[in-house]
Motif scaffolding. Structure first.
Motif, PDB file in Angstrom:
ATOM      1  N   VAL A  59       0.800  -1.230  -0.198  1.00  0.00           N
ATOM      2  CA  VAL A  59      -0.028   0.075   0.050  1.00  0.00           C
ATOM      3  C   VAL A  59       0.759   1.325   0.008  1.00  0.00           C
ATOM      4  O   VAL A  59       2.009   1.262   0.795  1.00  0.00           O
ATOM      5  CB  VAL A  59      -1.016  -0.016   1.069  1.00  0.00           C
ATOM      6  CG1 VAL A  59      -1.898   1.285   1.226  1.00  0.00           C
ATOM      7  CG2 VAL A  59      -2.001  -1.314   1.257  1.00  0.00           C
ATOM      8  N   VAL A  60       0.745   2.337  -0.936  1.00  0.00           N
ATOM      9  CA  VAL A  60       1.092   3.491  -0.864  1.00  0.00           C
ATOM     10  C   VAL A  60       0.425   4.508  -0.545  1.00  0.00           C
ATOM     11  O   VAL A  60      -0.520   4.942  -1.202  1.00  0.00           O
ATOM     12  CB  VAL A  60       1.951   3.582  -2.375  1.00  0.00           C
ATOM     13  CG1 VAL A  60       2.499   4.828  -2.356  1.00  0.00           C
ATOM     14  CG2 VAL A  60       2.574   2.504  -3.097  1.00  0.00           C
ATOM     15  N   THR A 116       6.345   8.947 -10.370  1.00  0.00           N
ATOM     16  CA  THR A 116       7.823   8.873  -9.785  1.00  0.00           C
ATOM     17  C   THR A 116       7.624   8.339  -8.277  1.00  0.00           C
ATOM     18  O   THR A 116       8.266   7.625  -8.023  1.00  0.00           O
ATOM     19  CB  THR A 116       8.082  10.362  -9.423  1.00  0.00           C
ATOM     20  OG1 THR A 116       8.290  11.101 -10.656  1.00  0.00           O
ATOM     21  CG2 THR A 116       9.389  10.353  -8.761  1.00  0.00           C
ATOM     22  N   GLU A 117       6.495   8.444  -7.534  1.00  0.00           N
ATOM     23  CA  GLU A 117       6.390   7.699  -6.397  1.00  0.00           C
ATOM     24  C   GLU A 117       6.268   6.230  -6.436  1.00  0.00           C
ATOM     25  O   GLU A 117       6.926   5.711  -5.728  1.00  0.00           O
ATOM     26  CB  GLU A 117       5.052   8.446  -5.554  1.00  0.00           C
ATOM     27  CG  GLU A 117       5.401   9.789  -5.133  1.00  0.00           C
ATOM     28  CD  GLU A 117       3.992  10.422  -4.488  1.00  0.00           C
ATOM     29  OE1 GLU A 117       4.098  11.515  -3.690  1.00  0.00           O
ATOM     30  OE2 GLU A 117       2.963  10.045  -5.205  1.00  0.00           O
ATOM     31  N   VAL A 118       5.553   5.921  -7.535  1.00  0.00           N
ATOM     32  CA  VAL A 118       5.385   4.467  -7.751  1.00  0.00           C
ATOM     33  C   VAL A 118       6.791   3.995  -8.176  1.00  0.00           C
ATOM     34  O   VAL A 118       7.108   2.693  -7.561  1.00  0.00           O
ATOM     35  CB  VAL A 118       4.371   4.236  -8.882  1.00  0.00           C
ATOM     36  CG1 VAL A 118       4.353   2.827  -9.234  1.00  0.00           C
ATOM     37  CG2 VAL A 118       3.050   4.527  -8.532  1.00  0.00           C
ATOM     38  N   ARG A 119       7.329   4.275  -9.045  1.00  0.00           N
ATOM     39  CA  ARG A 119       8.808   3.914  -9.213  1.00  0.00           C
ATOM     40  C   ARG A 119       9.607   3.888  -7.893  1.00  0.00           C
ATOM     41  O   ARG A 119      10.474   2.921  -7.897  1.00  0.00           O
ATOM     42  CB  ARG A 119       9.364   4.685 -10.460  1.00  0.00           C
ATOM     43  CG  ARG A 119       8.737   4.560 -12.016  1.00  0.00           C
ATOM     44  CD  ARG A 119       9.349   4.855 -12.807  1.00  0.00           C
ATOM     45  NE  ARG A 119       8.560   4.887 -14.313  1.00  0.00           N
ATOM     46  CZ  ARG A 119       8.463   3.634 -15.014  1.00  0.00           C
ATOM     47  NH1 ARG A 119       9.054   2.553 -14.542  1.00  0.00           N
ATOM     48  NH2 ARG A 119       7.940   3.979 -15.982  1.00  0.00           N
ATOM     49  N   VAL A 151       4.212  -7.824  -7.974  1.00  0.00           N
ATOM     50  CA  VAL A 151       3.919  -6.562  -6.875  1.00  0.00           C
ATOM     51  C   VAL A 151       2.535  -6.128  -7.417  1.00  0.00           C
ATOM     52  O   VAL A 151       2.245  -5.603  -8.461  1.00  0.00           O
ATOM     53  CB  VAL A 151       4.980  -5.820  -6.790  1.00  0.00           C
ATOM     54  CG1 VAL A 151       4.642  -4.661  -5.805  1.00  0.00           C
ATOM     55  CG2 VAL A 151       6.386  -6.085  -6.731  1.00  0.00           C
ATOM     56  N   GLY A 152       1.580  -6.101  -6.310  1.00  0.00           N
ATOM     57  CA  GLY A 152       0.260  -5.425  -6.292  1.00  0.00           C
ATOM     58  C   GLY A 152       0.328  -4.162  -5.457  1.00  0.00           C
ATOM     59  O   GLY A 152       0.397  -4.456  -4.061  1.00  0.00           O
ATOM     60  N   ILE A 153       0.115  -3.021  -6.203  1.00  0.00           N
ATOM     61  CA  ILE A 153       0.387  -1.944  -5.626  1.00  0.00           C
ATOM     62  C   ILE A 153      -0.901  -0.943  -5.444  1.00  0.00           C
ATOM     63  O   ILE A 153      -1.805  -1.032  -6.453  1.00  0.00           O
ATOM     64  CB  ILE A 153       1.180  -0.835  -6.388  1.00  0.00           C
ATOM     65  CG1 ILE A 153       2.693  -1.277  -6.651  1.00  0.00           C
ATOM     66  CG2 ILE A 153       1.399   0.631  -5.411  1.00  0.00           C
ATOM     67  CD1 ILE A 153       3.531  -0.755  -7.188  1.00  0.00           C
ATOM     68  N   CYS A 154      -1.326  -0.866  -4.148  1.00  0.00           N
ATOM     69  CA  CYS A 154      -2.719  -0.354  -3.914  1.00  0.00           C
ATOM     70  C   CYS A 154      -2.494   1.224  -3.469  1.00  0.00           C
ATOM     71  O   CYS A 154      -1.478   1.305  -2.304  1.00  0.00           O
ATOM     72  CB  CYS A 154      -3.404  -1.139  -2.672  1.00  0.00           C
ATOM     73  SG  CYS A 154      -4.863  -0.551  -2.206  1.00  0.00           S
ATOM     74  N   SER A 155      -3.128   2.062  -3.958  1.00  0.00           N
ATOM     75  CA  SER A 155      -3.270   3.375  -3.301  1.00  0.00           C
ATOM     76  C   SER A 155      -4.701   3.803  -2.875  1.00  0.00           C
ATOM     77  O   SER A 155      -5.676   3.861  -3.662  1.00  0.00           O
ATOM     78  CB  SER A 155      -2.914   4.431  -4.579  1.00  0.00           C
ATOM     79  OG  SER A 155      -2.966   5.705  -4.028  1.00  0.00           O
ATOM     80  N   PRO A 156      -4.930   4.269  -1.621  1.00  0.00           N
ATOM     81  CA  PRO A 156      -6.183   4.603  -1.251  1.00  0.00           C
ATOM     82  C   PRO A 156      -6.833   5.811  -1.884  1.00  0.00           C
ATOM     83  O   PRO A 156      -7.934   6.191  -2.038  1.00  0.00           O
ATOM     84  CB  PRO A 156      -5.967   4.845   0.370  1.00  0.00           C
ATOM     85  CG  PRO A 156      -4.585   4.126   0.816  1.00  0.00           C
ATOM     86  CD  PRO A 156      -3.962   3.972  -0.627  1.00  0.00           C
ATOM     87  N   GLY A 157      -5.942   6.772  -2.306  1.00  0.00           N
ATOM     88  CA  GLY A 157      -6.256   7.865  -3.059  1.00  0.00           C
ATOM     89  C   GLY A 157      -6.132   7.886  -4.625  1.00  0.00           C
ATOM     90  O   GLY A 157      -6.363   8.724  -5.412  1.00  0.00           O
TER      91      GLY A 157
END
Length: 438
Positions: free
Chosen positions: A102-103, A121-124, A142-148
């Motif tokens: 989670v980011v 940029t933040e994801v990389r 990799v599974g990346i989740c962003s609440p926003g």
């Protein structure tokens, strides 16, 4: 100690709930046997990390303190599933790495604002910290989740590293999740490992959307392709929901036109038979015959009306885009000081307005055609309802009225007779003393 604002608590609560739901769903998926059969390895181990220290530093920078404040924020949790194979006698080698992460940068939440969309940029940078140099020899999923959510550039980017495959996950404002692979060669089964929403939940979400838009079924239909795009769901899931809705409501129908599936409201056939049980010759004869089943004619006309409505809606979308382009050209002409450029822009605007007039004329013609078909559907519906009522004719009405009148006269005579008998019987059984009292 500084107390967080109500806005901070609400935004943070939602973001933390998203994090908890995502990590819990992935933990349940990682523990299943089918998931572990897809991943390389004979032995698996899970571990969890978080970025709570970064959250604490951001709180200190704003002079916010307290465990309650920290616990109301997402911590940037990551769940790792490592796959190993046995090597030599007691050793083992890492064969796969699956990460659900989670980011959630805390800055906007601590400032009382909703979580900001995560940038490319933040994801990389987050990927670099997670994977590092280990991906050179070990496949990473990799599974990346962003609440926003993510910025548009993230969704348009491609993460096609040989040993690193990426899945993007974000919650939708109306409920549900958007889950999409950011790597072209990743099979759908691996994408579903990071989907917090189960199959039944997806079907239920489509069912609720159909229920909310039932009025649209009265004047047109719902397109599976359009609805799937709006709900961020595969079209196959929407088609399954359409089929379930038809089973639950006998008046709902689906039609397939131009590769799309459209749900619409029709009518029940008078004899209970569907068009599929008839031969082509019988269906054409019943469709154009005056003695044919009105229900089949109504359903066919509704399908034609829906096709016209879908085409009209596409024209409206194109007209809206042309209008936006026209406004942009007009604003550009206002800002431009060059006479040559202004003339060029004026010519473009004039041509766009001619195209807009043509498309609006086409849409108006389609509206007239839809109106004609809707009127015919209305008349046929009235005809069908009249036939289903099976009202008696004039002769039957007269006969029934005479019979009812005779019955009422007989009943009235019987009632007068009973009253006379009751009065005589009462006088007969009355004693002289009772009569004197009366």
């Amino acid at each position: 100690m500084t107390t967080p604002s109500p806005a901070l608590s609400e935004y943070a609560r939602r973001a933390r709930a998203v994090e908890q739901e995502f990590i819990a769903a992935c933990a349940a998926q990682f523990a299943t046997a089918p998931a572990r059969r897809m991943l390389a390895g004979k032995q698996f181990e899970t571990s969890e990390t978080d970025a709570s220290e970064d959250v604490h530093r951001a709180m200190v920078d704003r002079r916010l303190f307290g465990v309650d404040v920290k616990n109301s924020l997402p911590w940037g949790r990551s769940l790792q599933l490592r796959g190993y194979k046995r090597r030599w006698l007691f050793g083992r080698a890492l064969t796969s790495m699956t990460i659900a992460t989670v980011v959630a940068p805390p800055d906007s939440l601590l400032d009382g604002r909703p979580p900001a969309p995560v940038t490319l940029t933040e994801v990389r940078e987050h990927l670099r910290k997670l994977v590092g140099v280990r991906a050179a020899n070990t496949p990473h999923l990799v599974g990346i989740c962003s609440p926003g959510g993510f910025s548009p550039e993230v969704w348009n980017a491609s993460f096609d590293d040989r040993n690193v495959k990426v899945v993007l996950i974000e919650p939708l404002s109306g409920g549900g999740w958007r889950v999409q692979s950011a790597s072209k060669s990743l099979p759908a089964d691996y994408v579903r490992l990071f989907d917090p929403e189960g199959g039944r939940d997806k079907l239920e979400r489509v069912r609720r959307e159909i229920e909310n838009r039932r009025t649209d079924l009265l004047v047109g239909g719902l397109s599976a392709e359009t609805l799937g795009r709006q709900l961020a769901l595969p079209r196959e899931v929407v088609e399954q929901s359409f089929a379930a809705a038809c089973r639950a409501d006998s008046e709902l129908r689906v039609s397939r036109r131009s590769g799309d599936v459209v749900l619409y409201r029709g009518v029940d056939s008078a004899d209970g038979k569907e068009n599929g049980s008839m031969s082509v010759t019988d269906w054409i004869r019943s469709l154009f015959s005056r003695e044919g089943d009105p229900a089949r004619q109504i359903n066919h006309l509704i399908e034609r009306r829906n096709a016209l409505a879908q085409r009209r809606d596409r024209i409206y979308e194109d007209v809206s885009k042309l209008e936006e382009k026209e406004r942009a050209l007009v604003e550009e002409g206002k800002r431009n000081t060059s006479e040559v450029a202004r003339r060029r822009l004026a010519a473009q605007v004039a041509q766009l307005r001619k195209e807009l007039a043509r498309w609006n004329t086409s849409a108006a013609m389609l509206n007239q055609q839809i109106n004609v078909i809707s009127t015919d559907v209305h008349n046929l519906t009235l005809l069908q309802q009249g036939q289903m009522a099976r009202l008696p004719n004039a002769e039957e009405l007269t006969e029934h009225a005479v019979a009812a009148e005779e019955m009422l006269e007989t009943l009235s005579a019987d009632a007068r007779l009973v009253e006379g008998l009751e009065a005589g019987l009462a006088q007969t059984v009355m004693t002289d003393e009772e009569a004197a009292i009366l």
